[in-house]
Write an enzyme that holds these catalytic residues in place. Structure first.
Site, PDB file in Angstrom:
ATOM      1  N   ASP A  62      15.831  44.141  -8.529  1.00 28.81           N
ATOM      2  CA  ASP A  62      16.265  45.276  -7.722  1.00 28.81           C
ATOM      3  C   ASP A  62      16.264  46.536  -8.593  1.00 28.81           C
ATOM      4  OD1 ASP A  62      18.714  47.104  -6.753  1.00 28.81           O
ATOM      5  OD2 ASP A  62      17.892  46.038  -5.036  1.00 28.81           O
ATOM      6  N   THR A 109      12.864  50.918  -5.888  1.00 26.57           N
ATOM      7  CA  THR A 109      11.788  50.868  -6.879  1.00 26.57           C
ATOM      8  C   THR A 109      10.656  51.806  -6.496  1.00 26.57           C
ATOM      9  OG1 THR A 109      12.332  48.558  -7.376  1.00 26.57           O
ATOM     10  CG2 THR A 109      10.169  49.349  -8.066  1.00 26.57           C
TER      11      THR A 109
END
Length: 528
Positions: A62, A109
């Site tokens: 994550d 991301t």
């Protein structure tokens, strides 16, 4: 001394830099942050093993969780999303990722990779002495045109079709650790978000996953034992376990935000007693006060009394004698969730209690023991607007990663419910935007044309990174994809992140349009 000349007093060891050199250093720091998490994008992403501040190990892919644990020494890295075009360091990569996570819940991301690429392509124009305002105007124009392209290619989705919703949420968390457990996490996310959703009318829907969905992690058992409770669960036991019931069917629940004990002085209070009888009078006054409080409560015949404040032994005696179960010192957030679940109203003063304040929608109150701890359940509620997701698993590390994935899944489900439109994944959206901006750049006049084209090229960072993480021939793959999108053959052609094949993303589902637009709006921090 020259008029209006600045006077700077610095230590001998300090070195002052300014101008383009600082800008280039800041861009490199920002690009370095983006490169750290670039390999965590897509189904073939790699996990990062980190040591957190408490000495524990965090294993995750994550983006936001990774950046939270980073200890960055470069001053521009901690403030690396710079308003370089106004020569100010005003924001940061880490802050951008955190904002993306709070507002959208996913895409942390992607937003960092895009931001790093946007800064990277801007570096060439800084070298050529482009004024930052020119670059800023071009990027802002690209932002507006990109959002128009997104609206054009988006398609609607039926949020009442469970199979469609399941496929969409699964596709969005397919890059996560929990994808190996099939439909479990997606089912939990959809069930929880639909439970707490409130219809506001006119097609508007409010889904507050932070206030009214609580994730409770209990080590032990199997992950398949996880479930969504139609009610609330919290880590508390009854005040007097031997005297009060731990299981009540169809309970009448009273929620209080006031102490059920004798009032204490705010500061140090001294009472001087000259006679023994005075002490007895003082105790009698306290007993009568508590008895009156309990009488006001018992008048409404509750089965369960929950207060956020203290509850004295005397009050416990009166309540248990009347067959009433009590729980004290509950968190405000848990009390609010109970109120939403069972239809009760939190009362600040017992004398203001009314029959309508009693919660009657709960089907069962029960206290269970997991390991060495007791947990209270208020479940089987009728039309609850708050719920608890109970996660079971082998270890705390496993449960922490499952919780992170579940939060992302719930955010995706919430976004679909609030804005039921879809865009293709697999880099198809970014390639379509890039191709559209390239075509439109021919109509841009002046020197803004070149930063505008650079912004279009920057979007290719997402499909290029997906291809790299799949181990593909990046140049060949990108050339084929660019050809299909340049010819406008199909805006939904992208990369299957698992196999590396070029496929129609309609067959692989998509992501919510609101999510991508919010990514763009987050990137506006970079542009302006």
């Amino acid at each position: 001394m020259a008029l209006n000349s600045p006077v700077l007093v610095l230590k001998d060891s300090l070195k002052r830099e300014s101008g383009a050199r600082v800008q280039h250093g800041n861009i490199q720091a920002a690009k370095g942050v983006a490169d750290i998490i670039r390999t965590t994008l897509g189904p073939r992403s790699m996990l990062k093993m980190l040591l957190d501040a408490g000495g524990g190990i965090v294993v995750t892919n994550d983006g936001n969780a990774i950046l939270r644990e980073l200890d960055l020494a470069h001053p521009a890295a901690k403030a690396s999303i710079i308003k370089i075009y106004s020569f100010l360091l005003s924001s940061s990569m880490i802050e951008l990722s955190r904002t993306q996570d709070e507002e959208v819940g996913d895409g942390t991301t992607s937003v960092i990779v895009l931001a790093g690429e946007m800064l990277h392509v801007a570096q060439a124009f800084i070298y050529r002495n482009y004024h930052p305002t020119v670059i800023c105007r071009a990027y802002t124009k690209a932002l507006e045109d990109a959002i128009a392209v997104l609206d054009k290619i988006a398609i609607p989705v039926d949020v009442n079709d469970h199979a469609t919703m399941l496929g969409l949420v699964k596709s969005c968390i397919s890059t996560k650790f929990t994808s190996q457990f099939g439909d479990l996490i997606a089912d939990l996310a959809i069930d929880a978000t639909t439970t707490v959703g409130v219809d506001l009318g006119q097609g508007m829907r409010e889904v507050d996953i932070k206030k009214y969905i609580k994730v409770e992690k209990v080590p032990g058992g199997q992950l398949e034992d996880s479930k969504v409770l139609k009610g609330v669960m919290f880590n508390k036991d009854v005040v007097a376990p031997g005297k009060m019931r731990r299981k009540i069917v169809n309970p009448r629940i009273m929620l209080l935000d006031s102490p059920l004990e004798y009032k204490k002085g705010e500061n140090q209070t001294n009472a001087e007693l000259m006679k023994e009888e005075d002490w007895e009078v003082l105790l009698k006054m306290e007993e009568e006060y508590i008895e009156n409080l309990c009488a006001q409560i018992l008048k409404f015949k509750p089965d369960l009394v929950i207060t956020e404040k203290g509850l004295s032994d005397l009050a416990c005696h009166f309540l248990s004698k009347a067959g009433v179960t009590a729980i004290r010192r509950l968190r405000k957030t848990d009390n609010n969730r109970i109120a939403k679940a069972c239809g009760a109203t939190i009362v600040n003063r017992p004398e203001e209690l009314q029959e309508s304040d009693i919660g009657t929608r709960a089907g069962l109150f029960e206290v269970k023991k997991f390991g060495d701890e007791f947990f209270a359940f208020i479940v089987d509620c009728k039309d609850p607007k708050a719920c608890t997701v109970l996660l079971r698993g082998a270890s705390k590390d496993l449960l922490n990663e499952v919780e992170r994935n579940l939060q992302d899944a719930m955010a995706v489900a919430r976004n679909i419910l609030k804005n039921p439109k879809l865009l293709p994944g697999g880099g198809a959206t970014e390639l379509t935007v890039s191709a559209s901006l390239k075509q439109k750049s021919s109509s841009i006049e002046g020197i803004e044309k070149w930063p505008y084209e650079a912004a279009a090229l920057a979007f290719e960072a997402i499909p290029r990174t997906l291809a790299q993480n799949c181990g593909l021939n990046v140049i060949r793959t990108m050339t084929q994809l660019q050809g299909k999108h340049a010819n406008a053959e199909n805006a939904w052609v992208g990369i299957d992140g698992s196999t590396g094949e070029m496929v129609d993303m309609k067959d692989r589902k998509a992501i919510p349009v609101s999510q991508v637009i919010d990514i763009w709006l987050g990137l506006r921090l970079v542009y302006c």
